[in-house]
Write an enzyme that holds these catalytic residues in place. Structure first.
Site, PDB file in Angstrom:
ATOM      1  N   GLU A 245      24.201  35.402  45.944  1.00  0.00           N
ATOM      2  CA  GLU A 245      24.805  34.214  45.332  1.00  0.00           C
ATOM      3  C   GLU A 245      26.247  34.578  45.013  1.00  0.00           C
ATOM      4  OE1 GLU A 245      24.780  31.981  41.084  1.00  0.00           O
ATOM      5  OE2 GLU A 245      22.815  32.606  41.838  1.00  0.00           O
ATOM      6  N   CYS A 282      27.214  29.952  36.588  1.00  0.00           N
ATOM      7  CA  CYS A 282      27.441  29.803  38.023  1.00  0.00           C
ATOM      8  C   CYS A 282      27.367  28.350  38.465  1.00  0.00           C
ATOM      9  CB  CYS A 282      26.430  30.635  38.800  1.00  0.00           C
ATOM     10  SG  CYS A 282      24.711  30.336  38.339  1.00  0.00           S
TER      11      CYS A 282
END
Length: 509
Positions: A245, A282
């Site tokens: 990620e 995030c």
């Protein structure tokens, strides 16, 4: 040459707290991977595996006070946030224990021979097996949920894969404490402590991804760091899956009708989402398309009031603080970029939240304004004012892949009127999770969750949150014409383990 010390640092003051470890040498990384590899057989029994996961959750709960105190000292995220994150982490471990017990993740499929088929079908029995040792790279902004005992570790152990974790330098003391809890839990079930390895240091992280016994890797962090590891994983003599990620803008589209209907609610909601955790999530909404005109002006006014009322906060480390201050200053210097609330330094160690506005036409073509299409870690967002649907579509067409994408619609649009479905289709092409009339911060741990998206949000199509995260660490194997006495019990006709499976085309539960 002496190994470099690893220090725990207080981000509120920038001062070193204590030395907690030293950076691992190549030989120490090798030893950690070898120990993990040797522990594979101890995870073969699913009942032992699930019991280990539950003991790990219980151990973290029992050590809660000390863990949260250490985590707060190293991250400045605060006891309330960290208490919730630790609860999420223990829940993940318990959830994966349930998944292991259920056994559906094995995807058992059995076909008996059929000579009447064209071509004839032999005896085929298929299930999934663990890949092997998994390298886990901890995240800075989730010291529990995406670190030593986080989702990558929990799902890998559930799959039957030992792990070696590369600790994040922002919380090394916490990493050591959590690793000890996991190892104690392993020992309770006669699992070697090497089932959870821990190493510190940049070079150790590089050595880890290159180790020939590492079979897969999970990463949460920056585009730059993640891409370097991704390339290293692919460049190995035997390439391995790298589930990374890397970064996400998490775009939001606000329609004119939605802005006219509830400008204040959307503006204040955006402020809360973009400043949550000092903008260090995030899934922070980093680019928001707002219509020009009175309705959009009302939203920006509400956003201005809410952001201006937000207290300054401390980022995870001083490097991030420096990057945030430099990044927002560089963006604010672009022509026609305005700062209704100026983000930047909020004190010697803190930062102030703010946001930028820019006309959508400036983002329609490649150039200097592409900087606004890059993630800026911290409490800032970019509000893009668009004149019409074509301008909004032009901006969306230039965005990279994202973890999330959101649209705010009016009541009538949500009921099917207008361009709601069209916008939803545009956003579906951009992200792994699409929201309507909500905010992306807050990722529920649930079976249907997907936390991933097109590159650079992630390097694979898998999720790092939810039950299906276990699939990253498994591969299918089919046995053909194999006597039952030689088969794993999972593939016996009588199904002695009571597994969900597909037997001669019929789904059995």
């Amino acid at each position: 040459m002496a190994a470099a010390p690893v220090w725990s640092v207080d981000p509120r003051t920038g001062k070193q707290r204590e030395q907690v470890a030293v950076e691992a040498t190549a030989q120490e990384v090798d030893a950690a991977v070898e120990a993990a590899h040797a522990a594979r057989a101890a995870l073969a029994d699913r009942s032992v595996r699930s019991a280990f996961l539950r003991s790990a959750a219980a151990g973290l709960d029992a050590a809660r006070d000390g863990l949260i105190e250490t985590a707060d000292a190293e991250t400045a995220l605060g006891p309330v946030r960290l208490t919730g994150e630790l609860a999420r982490t223990t829940y993940q471990l318990q959830s994966f224990a349930d998944i292991v017990d259920e056994g559906a993740f094995l995807d058992v499929v059995i076909n008996h021979p059929d000579d009447t088929a064209t071509p004839p079908v032999p005896d085929l029995r298929r299930h999934k097996v663990p890949l092997g040792v998994v390298a886990v790279y901890s995240a800075s902004n989730f010291p529990f949920a995406f670190s030593v005992a986080g989702g990558d570790t929990a799902s890998a152990l559930a799959a039957g894969c030992p792990v070696v974790v590369k600790a994040h330098p922002d919380h090394p003391a916490l990493s050591e404490l959590v690793a000890k809890v996991l190892r104690r839990a392993a020992a309770e079930h006669d699992i070697p402590e090497g089932v959870v390895g821990l190493v510190h240091g940049f070079d150790a992280g590089v050595d880890l991804i290159r180790h020939p016994l590492v079979a897969a890797a999970g990463f949460t962090g920056s585009v730059r760091g993640g891409r370097a590891l991704f390339d290293a994983a692919a460049a190995r003599e035997v390439p391995i899956p790298f589930h990374g990620e890397l970064g996400s803008l998490n775009p939001v589209v606000v329609t004119e009708a939605a802005a006219a209907e509830r400008a204040e609610v959307i503006g204040s909601g955006l402020a809360g989402s973009m400043t949550l955790g000092v903008g260090q999530f995030c899934v922070k909404p980093g680019l928001v398309l707002v219509p020009s005109g009175a309705a959009g002006d009302g939203l920006v006014k509400a956003l201005t009031a809410a952001v201006a009322d937000t207290d300054a906060g401390v980022l995870l480390d001083h490097r991030m603080r420096d990057n945030f201050i430099a990044g927002v200053a560089e963006r604010a210097q672009l022509p026609e970029v305005e700062t209704p609330v100026t983000p930047g330094a909020g004190g010697e160690h803190s930062v102030s939240a703010g946001f930028l506005t820019v006309p959508a036409r400036k983002l329609a073509e490649e150039g200097a304004y592409d900087l606004l299409l890059e993630e800026c870690f911290g409490p800032v967002t970019v509000v893009v004012r668009y004149e019409d649907a074509d301008e909004a579509t032009a901006v969306l067409s230039r965005l990279p892949g994202n973890l999330t994408a959101t649209v705010h619609l009016s009541g009538a649009e949500a009921a099917g009127e207008g361009r709601g479905a069209e916008i939803l289709a545009e956003l579906t092409a951009l992200a792994g999770r699409v929201l309507v009339n909500g905010w992306p911060t807050g990722v529920a741990v649930a079976p249907a969750q997907h936390h991933g998206g097109p590159y650079p949000a992630t390097t694979s199509t898998s999720t790092s949150v939810g039950g299906t995260a276990i699939e990253r660490w498994l591969r299918p194997v089919v046995y053909q014409g194999t006597p039952e006495a030689l088969l794993p019990k999972e593939l016996h006709d009588e199904n002695p383990l009571g597994l969900p499976r597909r037997f001669n085309g019929v789904l059995e539960r």
